[in-house]
Motif scaffolding. Sequence first.
Motif, PDB file in Angstrom:
ATOM      1  N   HIS A   1       9.330  -8.840  -2.270  1.00  0.00           N
ATOM      2  CA  HIS A   1       9.274  -7.495  -2.850  1.00  0.00           C
ATOM      3  C   HIS A   1       8.573  -6.468  -1.968  1.00  0.00           C
ATOM      4  O   HIS A   1       8.638  -5.269  -2.262  1.00  0.00           O
ATOM      5  CB  HIS A   1       8.592  -7.553  -4.227  1.00  0.00           C
ATOM      6  N   GLY A   2       7.916  -6.911  -0.900  1.00  0.00           N
ATOM      7  CA  GLY A   2       7.259  -5.978  -0.004  1.00  0.00           C
ATOM      8  C   GLY A   2       5.920  -5.495  -0.527  1.00  0.00           C
ATOM      9  O   GLY A   2       5.438  -5.912  -1.579  1.00  0.00           O
ATOM     10  N   LEU A   3       5.329  -4.579   0.229  1.00  0.00           N
ATOM     11  CA  LEU A   3       3.999  -4.051  -0.070  1.00  0.00           C
ATOM     12  C   LEU A   3       3.995  -2.533   0.064  1.00  0.00           C
ATOM     13  O   LEU A   3       4.592  -1.992   0.998  1.00  0.00           O
ATOM     14  CB  LEU A   3       2.970  -4.603   0.925  1.00  0.00           C
ATOM     15  N   ASN A   4       3.312  -1.878  -0.842  1.00  0.00           N
ATOM     16  CA  ASN A   4       3.007  -0.462  -0.671  1.00  0.00           C
ATOM     17  C   ASN A   4       1.546  -0.352  -0.229  1.00  0.00           C
ATOM     18  O   ASN A   4       0.718  -1.187  -0.612  1.00  0.00           O
ATOM     19  CB  ASN A   4       3.232   0.300  -1.968  1.00  0.00           C
ATOM     20  N   PHE A   5       1.261   0.642   0.574  1.00  0.00           N
ATOM     21  CA  PHE A   5      -0.098   0.834   1.093  1.00  0.00           C
ATOM     22  C   PHE A   5      -0.561   2.236   0.743  1.00  0.00           C
ATOM     23  O   PHE A   5       0.150   3.211   1.008  1.00  0.00           O
ATOM     24  CB  PHE A   5      -0.129   0.665   2.620  1.00  0.00           C
ATOM     25  N   SER A   6      -1.765   2.356   0.175  1.00  0.00           N
ATOM     26  CA  SER A   6      -2.329   3.685  -0.034  1.00  0.00           C
ATOM     27  C   SER A   6      -2.746   4.262   1.309  1.00  0.00           C
ATOM     28  O   SER A   6      -2.975   3.526   2.279  1.00  0.00           O
ATOM     29  CB  SER A   6      -3.540   3.613  -0.968  1.00  0.00           C
TER      30      SER A   6
ATOM     31  N   PHE B   1      13.098  -7.410  14.094  1.00  0.00           N
ATOM     32  CA  PHE B   1      13.722  -6.875  12.882  1.00  0.00           C
ATOM     33  C   PHE B   1      12.718  -5.958  12.198  1.00  0.00           C
ATOM     34  O   PHE B   1      11.522  -6.012  12.471  1.00  0.00           O
ATOM     35  CB  PHE B   1      14.110  -8.005  11.917  1.00  0.00           C
ATOM     36  N   THR B   2      13.185  -5.146  11.240  1.00  0.00           N
ATOM     37  CA  THR B   2      12.220  -4.327  10.495  1.00  0.00           C
ATOM     38  C   THR B   2      11.510  -5.149   9.435  1.00  0.00           C
ATOM     39  O   THR B   2      10.328  -4.943   9.183  1.00  0.00           O
ATOM     40  CB  THR B   2      12.907  -3.134   9.801  1.00  0.00           C
ATOM     41  N   PHE B   3      12.222  -6.046   8.773  1.00  0.00           N
ATOM     42  CA  PHE B   3      11.724  -6.825   7.642  1.00  0.00           C
ATOM     43  C   PHE B   3      11.376  -5.963   6.434  1.00  0.00           C
ATOM     44  O   PHE B   3      11.044  -6.480   5.374  1.00  0.00           O
ATOM     45  CB  PHE B   3      10.507  -7.680   8.021  1.00  0.00           C
ATOM     46  N   ASP B   4      11.410  -4.637   6.552  1.00  0.00           N
ATOM     47  CA  ASP B   4      11.000  -3.753   5.466  1.00  0.00           C
ATOM     48  C   ASP B   4      12.072  -3.635   4.387  1.00  0.00           C
ATOM     49  O   ASP B   4      13.275  -3.675   4.672  1.00  0.00           O
ATOM     50  CB  ASP B   4      10.705  -2.345   6.003  1.00  0.00           C
ATOM     51  N   SER B   5      11.622  -3.419   3.147  1.00  0.00           N
ATOM     52  CA  SER B   5      12.540  -3.116   2.052  1.00  0.00           C
ATOM     53  C   SER B   5      12.956  -1.652   2.059  1.00  0.00           C
ATOM     54  O   SER B   5      13.979  -1.298   1.461  1.00  0.00           O
ATOM     55  CB  SER B   5      11.879  -3.447   0.705  1.00  0.00           C
ATOM     56  N   ASP B   6      12.162  -0.810   2.699  1.00  0.00           N
ATOM     57  CA  ASP B   6      12.448   0.629   2.765  1.00  0.00           C
ATOM     58  C   ASP B   6      13.169   0.974   4.059  1.00  0.00           C
ATOM     59  O   ASP B   6      12.977   0.324   5.086  1.00  0.00           O
ATOM     60  CB  ASP B   6      11.144   1.440   2.692  1.00  0.00           C
ATOM     61  N   ARG B   7      13.952   2.043   4.004  1.00  0.00           N
ATOM     62  CA  ARG B   7      14.626   2.528   5.198  1.00  0.00           C
ATOM     63  C   ARG B   7      13.592   3.041   6.211  1.00  0.00           C
ATOM     64  O   ARG B   7      12.512   3.498   5.823  1.00  0.00           O
ATOM     65  CB  ARG B   7      15.607   3.646   4.834  1.00  0.00           C
ATOM     66  N   PRO B   8      13.901   2.992   7.502  1.00  0.00           N
ATOM     67  CA  PRO B   8      12.933   3.416   8.524  1.00  0.00           C
ATOM     68  C   PRO B   8      12.426   4.836   8.333  1.00  0.00           C
ATOM     69  O   PRO B   8      11.234   5.106   8.574  1.00  0.00           O
ATOM     70  CB  PRO B   8      13.717   3.273   9.826  1.00  0.00           C
ATOM     71  N   GLU B   9      13.288   5.759   7.891  1.00  0.00           N
ATOM     72  CA  GLU B   9      12.820   7.141   7.740  1.00  0.00           C
ATOM     73  C   GLU B   9      11.750   7.255   6.648  1.00  0.00           C
ATOM     74  O   GLU B   9      10.882   8.125   6.700  1.00  0.00           O
ATOM     75  CB  GLU B   9      13.989   8.086   7.450  1.00  0.00           C
TER      76      GLU B   9
ATOM     77  N   ILE C   1       0.091 -13.033   5.467  1.00  0.00           N
ATOM     78  CA  ILE C   1       1.390 -12.545   5.004  1.00  0.00           C
ATOM     79  C   ILE C   1       1.878 -11.425   5.911  1.00  0.00           C
ATOM     80  O   ILE C   1       1.145 -10.481   6.223  1.00  0.00           O
ATOM     81  CB  ILE C   1       1.300 -12.023   3.554  1.00  0.00           C
ATOM     82  N   GLN C   2       3.126 -11.504   6.322  1.00  0.00           N
ATOM     83  CA  GLN C   2       3.757 -10.448   7.104  1.00  0.00           C
ATOM     84  C   GLN C   2       3.887  -9.179   6.259  1.00  0.00           C
ATOM     85  O   GLN C   2       4.261  -9.238   5.083  1.00  0.00           O
ATOM     86  CB  GLN C   2       5.141 -10.924   7.546  1.00  0.00           C
ATOM     87  N   SER C   3       3.595  -8.024   6.838  1.00  0.00           N
ATOM     88  CA  SER C   3       3.729  -6.754   6.116  1.00  0.00           C
ATOM     89  C   SER C   3       5.191  -6.317   6.085  1.00  0.00           C
ATOM     90  O   SER C   3       5.829  -6.190   7.131  1.00  0.00           O
ATOM     91  CB  SER C   3       2.891  -5.658   6.789  1.00  0.00           C
ATOM     92  N   ARG C   4       5.684  -6.088   4.874  1.00  0.00           N
ATOM     93  CA  ARG C   4       7.034  -5.571   4.666  1.00  0.00           C
ATOM     94  C   ARG C   4       6.921  -4.366   3.744  1.00  0.00           C
ATOM     95  O   ARG C   4       6.546  -4.504   2.579  1.00  0.00           O
ATOM     96  CB  ARG C   4       7.933  -6.656   4.053  1.00  0.00           C
ATOM     97  N   HIS C   5       7.237  -3.211   4.259  1.00  0.00           N
ATOM     98  CA  HIS C   5       6.952  -1.962   3.545  1.00  0.00           C
ATOM     99  C   HIS C   5       7.929  -1.731   2.395  1.00  0.00           C
ATOM    100  O   HIS C   5       9.140  -1.809   2.558  1.00  0.00           O
ATOM    101  CB  HIS C   5       7.029  -0.788   4.515  1.00  0.00           C
ATOM    102  N   SER C   6       7.375  -1.428   1.212  1.00  0.00           N
ATOM    103  CA  SER C   6       8.200  -1.067   0.064  1.00  0.00           C
ATOM    104  C   SER C   6       7.399  -0.166  -0.873  1.00  0.00           C
ATOM    105  O   SER C   6       6.420  -0.610  -1.476  1.00  0.00           O
ATOM    106  CB  SER C   6       8.656  -2.309  -0.702  1.00  0.00           C
ATOM    107  N   LYS C   7       7.835   1.080  -0.988  1.00  0.00           N
ATOM    108  CA  LYS C   7       7.150   2.000  -1.898  1.00  0.00           C
ATOM    109  C   LYS C   7       7.321   1.602  -3.362  1.00  0.00           C
ATOM    110  O   LYS C   7       6.527   1.993  -4.217  1.00  0.00           O
ATOM    111  CB  LYS C   7       7.667   3.424  -1.677  1.00  0.00           C
ATOM    112  N   ASP C   8       8.369   0.846  -3.662  1.00  0.00           N
ATOM    113  CA  ASP C   8       8.660   0.481  -5.045  1.00  0.00           C
ATOM    114  C   ASP C   8       8.123  -0.887  -5.435  1.00  0.00           C
ATOM    115  O   ASP C   8       8.398  -1.374  -6.530  1.00  0.00           O
ATOM    116  CB  ASP C   8      10.182   0.502  -5.281  1.00  0.00           C
ATOM    117  N   SER C   9       7.367  -1.519  -4.556  1.00  0.00           N
ATOM    118  CA  SER C   9       6.878  -2.865  -4.839  1.00  0.00           C
ATOM    119  C   SER C   9       5.838  -2.854  -5.963  1.00  0.00           C
ATOM    120  O   SER C   9       5.037  -1.919  -6.080  1.00  0.00           O
ATOM    121  CB  SER C   9       6.235  -3.456  -3.580  1.00  0.00           C
ATOM    122  N   PRO C  10       5.823  -3.910  -6.775  1.00  0.00           N
ATOM    123  CA  PRO C  10       4.725  -4.057  -7.741  1.00  0.00           C
ATOM    124  C   PRO C  10       3.409  -4.411  -7.069  1.00  0.00           C
ATOM    125  O   PRO C  10       2.354  -4.359  -7.702  1.00  0.00           O
ATOM    126  CB  PRO C  10       5.207  -5.191  -8.649  1.00  0.00           C
TER     127      PRO C  10
END
Length: 429
Positions: free
Chosen positions: A38-43, A59-67, A94-103
Motif C-alpha cells: 500500500h505504500g507510505l505517505n510522509f509528512s 524501478f520507481t516502486f511507488d504507488s503514485d505517479r512521478p509527478e 522496509i523499502q519506501s514506496r510513496h503513496s499519498k492515499d496509503s493508510p
Amino acid sequence: MEQNGKIIGKRERIEATFDRYSGEVSREAIIKDDILLHGLNFSERSLKGAYQEKAYYLFTFDSDRPEVVRERPAMIPQEICIQGGSYGLRRTIIQSRHSKDSPYSVDVLDGKRVLLLDGVPVADVSFVPRPAYYGQELRDGMRVEEVAPAIYWGETADVTAFRICEYWNRGKQCLFCDINENFRSWGHLRKGLGAIVPEDIVAESLEMASRDQGVKRYLITGGAILDSRREWEFYLRYIQRAEESLSRKLPSRLNTQALEPHALERFYETGVDYYHPNIEVWDRRLFSLICPGKEENIGRDEWIRRTAEAARLFGTGNVSPNFVAGIEMAYSQAFPHGFRNVEEAVRSTAEGIEILMQNEIVPKFDTWGLEPLSWFGRNGVSIPPLEYYPELYIRYKELKREYSMPWPAGLGEAGAGVSKVPASAFMDA
C-alpha cells in the motif's frame, strides 16, 4: 472490509491477520508486506534532517505517479526501519514506496518519527542514514552515490549498468515493470549519465564503496538486451572491471536474464558469487502473458533449464531467481487472467518453488508494488489480498525444510528483527 456484517478498518484487519497467523508468520513480516503493498505517505516535518534519499536507480516502486512524488519539497528516504510501538515490533527494514492515499504514514510526534496506521501511532520509525561513502566525487565530478547507491540498509552497493530494457522497444516488456518510465521520469537525478553507465566509473564507484565497512557486497543489474551474446558480454565487462578494481574484496551479485551455460562459466570464473535470473511468475500461461519478451526471446522451459544449469555451477543457495510475489493474482477487465483466490495462486507458485528446490535452486521474492506507469498500472489491475503473503511464506518454509535448503545467499542474515531485505518480508517471516 466487511466482517460479520460490520465494516472494519485497516488497523483492525492487520490485527486480525496477526492473530490468524500467530506462531506461523511473524507480525513483522505481515505488517511489512502490507506497507509494501500500500505504500507510505510522509509528512513534510518527517522529511527534515539527514538521511539517505531514495535513488530511483531501477524501478520507481511507488504507488503514485512521478509527478506527484516530485511535488514533495524533499526526497523520501530509500528505506525506513520500524520497531517497538503498540505491536512490540522487532527491527524491520522496509523499502519506501510513496503513496499519498496509503493508510500508513510517517509523521513526527513528541519529537520522534512514528508510523501511523489509520492515523493511530503503531511503531517508532527511523530513516536509513547516509552511508559513509556517500558524497565522494569521482574523477568525472559525479558523486559516488549517483552510480552505486546503497540498498539493504547500506549493506549492498547497487549498480544499474543498463538503465532501460530493450523489450520496451517492441512492446514486449514485463507487464508489472516500469524501468523505462523510471529512467524517463527520474533520469535527471543523474545528469551526467545516459542509459548506459560507463564501466570505468562503475569500477571506481565500487572501489570507493568497498572502503565503507558497512558495505558487504555489490550488485550489478540492469535491463534486458535482446541479443543474448551482446547481453552477457555487456554485463561481463562490468564484472571484470569491478573485480580488477576490488581484487575480490566484496562478494558480487549478478542479475541478468537466464544465460547459457558457456556464458555463465565466464561470470563464475571472473568472480560472480550469486546469480539471479529472475523468472518473475511460475504459471506457464501467466509467464507468457506477463513476461512476453522473456517468453519470446528465451522461453519459460529454457529459462528454467538454464537456471538449473547455473545452480550446478554456482552451488546450492547461490542461484536465486526472483518471483514478483503477487503478480499471479493480477486481475482486471483488461487482464482477466490472474488467479482469483489465494489458495490457487499459492499452489501455483509453490509448485515452482518445489521444482526449483529439487534442482538446488533457492528462489527469492519481491513484494509486488503496483507502479502506475507499468502496463498493469495503466490497466487497472487489482493487487492481491494481504493473506496471500503469509500463506506463501508458510509453504516456502515447509518446502525449504523438506529439501534442506539454505536461505538465498548474498541477501544477508534471515529472521524477524534481523533481515535487511527491504522489498520483501519472506526473510522476516
